[in-house]
Design an enzyme around this catalytic site. Structure first.
Site, PDB file in Angstrom:
ATOM      1  N   LYS A  80       0.804  -1.061   0.168  1.00 54.25           N
ATOM      2  CA  LYS A  80       0.176  -0.042  -0.019  1.00 54.25           C
ATOM      3  C   LYS A  80       0.815   1.380  -0.507  1.00 54.25           C
ATOM      4  CE  LYS A  80      -3.966   2.278   2.281  1.00 54.25           C
ATOM      5  NZ  LYS A  80      -3.882   3.419   2.237  1.00 54.25           N
TER       6      LYS A  80
ATOM      7  N   ARG B 185      -3.316   8.858  -5.307  1.00 55.26           N
ATOM      8  CA  ARG B 185      -4.391   8.447  -6.503  1.00 55.26           C
ATOM      9  C   ARG B 185      -4.254   8.570  -7.947  1.00 55.26           C
ATOM     10  NH1 ARG B 185      -8.849   4.471  -4.477  1.00 55.26           N
ATOM     11  NH2 ARG B 185      -9.065   3.075  -6.590  1.00 55.26           N
TER      12      ARG B 185
HETATM   13  P1  AMP Z   1      -7.339   4.623   2.357  1.00 57.73           P
HETATM   14  O1  AMP Z   1      -7.165   6.212   1.589  1.00 57.73           O
HETATM   15  O2  AMP Z   1      -6.604   4.629   3.738  1.00 57.73           O
HETATM   16  O3  AMP Z   1      -9.061   4.262   2.239  1.00 57.73           O
HETATM   17  O4  AMP Z   1      -6.528   3.773   1.665  1.00 57.73           O
HETATM   18  C1  AMP Z   1      -7.128   3.257   0.387  1.00 57.73           C
HETATM   19  C2  AMP Z   1      -6.202   3.964  -0.355  1.00 57.73           C
HETATM   20  O5  AMP Z   1      -4.525   2.872  -1.008  1.00 57.73           O
HETATM   21  C3  AMP Z   1      -6.611   4.158  -2.664  1.00 57.73           C
HETATM   22  O6  AMP Z   1      -7.143   4.954  -2.522  1.00 57.73           O
HETATM   23  C4  AMP Z   1      -5.099   4.142  -2.803  1.00 57.73           C
HETATM   24  O7  AMP Z   1      -5.075   5.534  -2.958  1.00 57.73           O
HETATM   25  C5  AMP Z   1      -3.605   3.962  -1.992  1.00 57.73           C
HETATM   26  N1  AMP Z   1      -3.514   2.546  -2.892  1.00 57.73           N
HETATM   27  C6  AMP Z   1      -2.226   2.580  -2.282  1.00 57.73           C
HETATM   28  N2  AMP Z   1      -1.683   1.556  -2.333  1.00 57.73           N
HETATM   29  C7  AMP Z   1      -2.560   0.730  -3.740  1.00 57.73           C
HETATM   30  C8  AMP Z   1      -2.897  -0.513  -4.195  1.00 57.73           C
HETATM   31  N3  AMP Z   1      -1.877  -1.210  -4.785  1.00 57.73           N
HETATM   32  N4  AMP Z   1      -4.191  -1.259  -4.235  1.00 57.73           N
HETATM   33  C9  AMP Z   1      -5.130  -0.233  -4.582  1.00 57.73           C
HETATM   34  N5  AMP Z   1      -4.916   1.238  -4.004  1.00 57.73           N
HETATM   35  C10 AMP Z   1      -4.047   1.850  -3.681  1.00 57.73           C
END
Ligand code: AMP
Length: 577
Positions: A250, A255
């Site tokens: 992650k 994004r």
């Molecule tokens: P969060 O913002 O904490 O809800 O986490 C989801 C976000 O992680 C997504 O909107 C992406 O921007 C980010 N992200 C980073 N790495 C990945 C990955 N390998 N797959 C999907 N999302 C990712």
């Protein structure tokens, strides 16, 4: 449709607190609009002229509006300014002046929705020399033909301050109710919306032929509403939930949804705004990928050429600015870690399963043969211990954690489902940080008085009721410099009254527009009679010892953490103990 009908509906909606009443009011309003006007009606209801990815912003300066009100009413600018000081809302000033004109309007023409929309569009698009006069004249012309209620809303619209609190879920429900009398068509309409992020366009197609909405297709350069991740606290629970899965690093960056068709490339942000110009190095790399027509997603991260180290989110976000783009793209270039494929050579991939999407994505990226676009690091496992090892490895490499992905799931547009599950470094008892919307702030006491800032009142989003509910007062985690910056930023969006669409039992020193999202962490989630988040009876959820982590410029209010997620985090916290 006459604009007076829309203005009357706005007036009713302004007085309405309940979502159901609002849905009824909107559905009867939408019934009056034909195929040609429904899109314009919907954009205006949301206080905009187009979806955010079109980059057309309303919001002329107050100076122009004051000039225009003076011009149309025949009163001096000074008088209008005085009234504005008293009322605090130029919409109300325009309303008063409309009934009080010194000059009679020459045109007896009534305003229509189409005419107001077109004039607002001209105002939004006019720029360069002479544009100021053009804007004032267009607004004054509208005010000349407006009655008092119309004048109030024309001015609020042009300032970008309509603020009726009508969210996407309410509009989707209203479209369904308009056609079938209930919410049964919402899922189908929402699917179309998820594929293009344009409520006006969807409504137009829906009004033209309600059945055809099921066949709505993706088109490049209309962004797709992004899939979101659920969370679970441990590797064991993840494997228990989805079994054998793909686990990806992650990355904590920006994004991006990248669209390419022939020579044209566009990059959309998390909020689905166009940000192509800010990232020339990514555009260049995407041009070389092995696909003529593609939509894919990834997370872009800054890295230092010399050390090869990744930059933090705070450093990466510095790139999101308008000036010095070329120099920045050389000094701290971004790498884009592609993680999903949504569309390829005319084919919709959102309905394909993860494994197929990933395979094609890898093929296309590999053909690109450049270092700027790579696929995310990934393992496939069904063992919690293996997942845990990969998680620890990702943390050690400076990533935020991992996202586990269900091998048998499609790309879930615009929703948070267990197709993706995040596992993050833990913050106290919480499995994640909380993204909350600032809805007000407090003045400082004692040592902080100098900055006039004593903390933020923040809220989370209740997506079922389409409203915001408070969860904490955040007073720590800011440096002195940050406190000063935050106070400056918020003083510009101060409101006299509680913003529409917010439920609150507490009253800060100042209310603000619901505009900025901040990441906060806390020791735990508790039950409290003070806050309205998820409130049942007299208790809602609140954060214990909340601390500011970062301002999330990449997220808008509707991307904030939802009440349901707070409840999930609360349950997870209990399990962890
Ligand atoms: P969060 O913002 O904490 O809800 O986490 C989801 C976000 O992680 C997504 O909107 C992406 O921007 C980010 N992200 C980073 N790495 C990945 C990955 N390998 N797959 C999907 N999302 C990712």
């Amino acid at each position: 449709m006459l604009f007076s009908e829309l203005a009357r509906a706005f007036s009713e909606i302004e007085k309405t607190a309940g979502r159901l009443d609002m849905t009824d009011q909107l559905s009867s309003l939408f019934k009056k609009a034909d195929e040609k006007q429904i899109d314009k009606t919907i954009y205006l209801c949301q206080g905009t002229l187009a979806p955010s990815h079109m980059g057309i912003d309303l919001g002329v300066g107050e100076k122009f509006a004051i000039e225009a009100i003076a011009l149309s009413s025949g009163y001096e600018r000074k008088k209008i300014e005085r009234m504005y000081k008293e009322e605090g809302d130029l919409g109300l000033v325009a309303e008063k002046m409309a009934g009080n004109k010194r000059q009679m309007s020459l045109s007896g023409e009534k305003l229509t929705v189409a005419k107001v929309y077109d004039s607002l569009m001209k105002i939004a698009k006019s720029s360069g020399t002479g544009s100021q006069d053009v804007k004032i004249k267009l607004l004054a012309d509208m005010l000349n033909s407006a009655n008092a209620t119309e004048a109030k809303y024309v001015v609020r619209l042009v300032l970008g301050k309509l603020r009726l609190g009508i969210g996407d879920p309410t509009i989707l429900d209203s479209l369904s109710v308009m056609e079938s009398g209930d919410k049964s068509l919402r899922v189908k309409i929402e699917r179309a919306y998820n594929l293009c992020s344009d409520l006006g366009l969807v409504a137009k197609k829906f009004v033209a032929n309600p059945k055809a909405i099921e066949k709505f297709e993706i088109t490049p350069f209309s962004p797709i509403r992004p899939a979101l991740a659920e969370r679970l606290p441990t590797s064991e629970e993840i494997i228990e939930k989805i079994g054998k899965c793909a686990v990806e690093g992650k990355y904590d960056g920006l994004r991006m949804q990248v669209h390419k068709k022939g020579g044209r490339i566009e990059i959309f942000s998390r909020k689905l705004e166009v940000m192509t110009k800010m990232f020339p190095e990514i555009v260049q790399a995407v041009a070389g990928l092995g696909a003529k027509e593609i939509i894919f997603e990834g997370e872009a991260l800054g890295y230092e050429l010399k050390s090869g180290k990744y930059l933090s989110f705070q450093q990466t976000i510095q790139r999101k600015r308008k000036y010095g783009v070329e120099a920045m793209s050389k000094e701290s270039p971004l790498r884009l870690f592609a993680f999903d494929l949504l569309f390829l050579e005319g084919k919709d991939y959102t309905t394909e399963l993860y494994e197929k999407r990933r395979k094609e994505l890898e093929r296309v990226v590999k053909k690109g043969k450049n270092e700027t676009v790579a696929v995310t690091e990934q393992i496939i496992t069904e063992k919690p211990a293996e997942l845990e090892r990969f998680f620890q490895k990702c943390i050690a490499a400076g990533l935020e954690g991992v996202i586990a992905k269900d091998l048998g799931a499609p790309y879930v547009t615009g929703a948070r489902k267990f197709a993706w599950i995040k596992l993050k470094r833990s913050y106290g008892a919480l499995a994640d940080t909380i993204d909350a919307v600032v809805c007000g702030y407090y003045l400082g006491k004692g040592a902080r008085t100098e900055f006039d800032f004593g903390g933020l009142l923040v809220a989370v989003y209740n997506d079922e009721l389409d409203r915001f509910e408070t969860i904490a007062r955040v007073g720590s985690g800011f440096s002195e410099e940050e406190m000063g910056d935050v106070e400056k930023l918020l003083s510009k969006i101060k409101l006299k009254e509680k913003p529409k669409g917010l439920q609150s039992k507490v009253k800060p020193d100042f209310w603000t527009e619901l505009k900025y999202v901040v990441s906060v962490t806390a020791d735990e989630i508790t039950l409290s009679p003070m806050h309205t988040a998820g409130m049942v009876g007299e208790t809602g959820y609140a954060l214990r010892f909340p601390r500011m982590v970062a301002v999330r410029e990449d997220k808008g209010p509707k991307e904030a953490t939802t009440v349901n997620e707070i409840i999930e985090l609360f349950e997870m916290q209990k399990r962890k103990r």
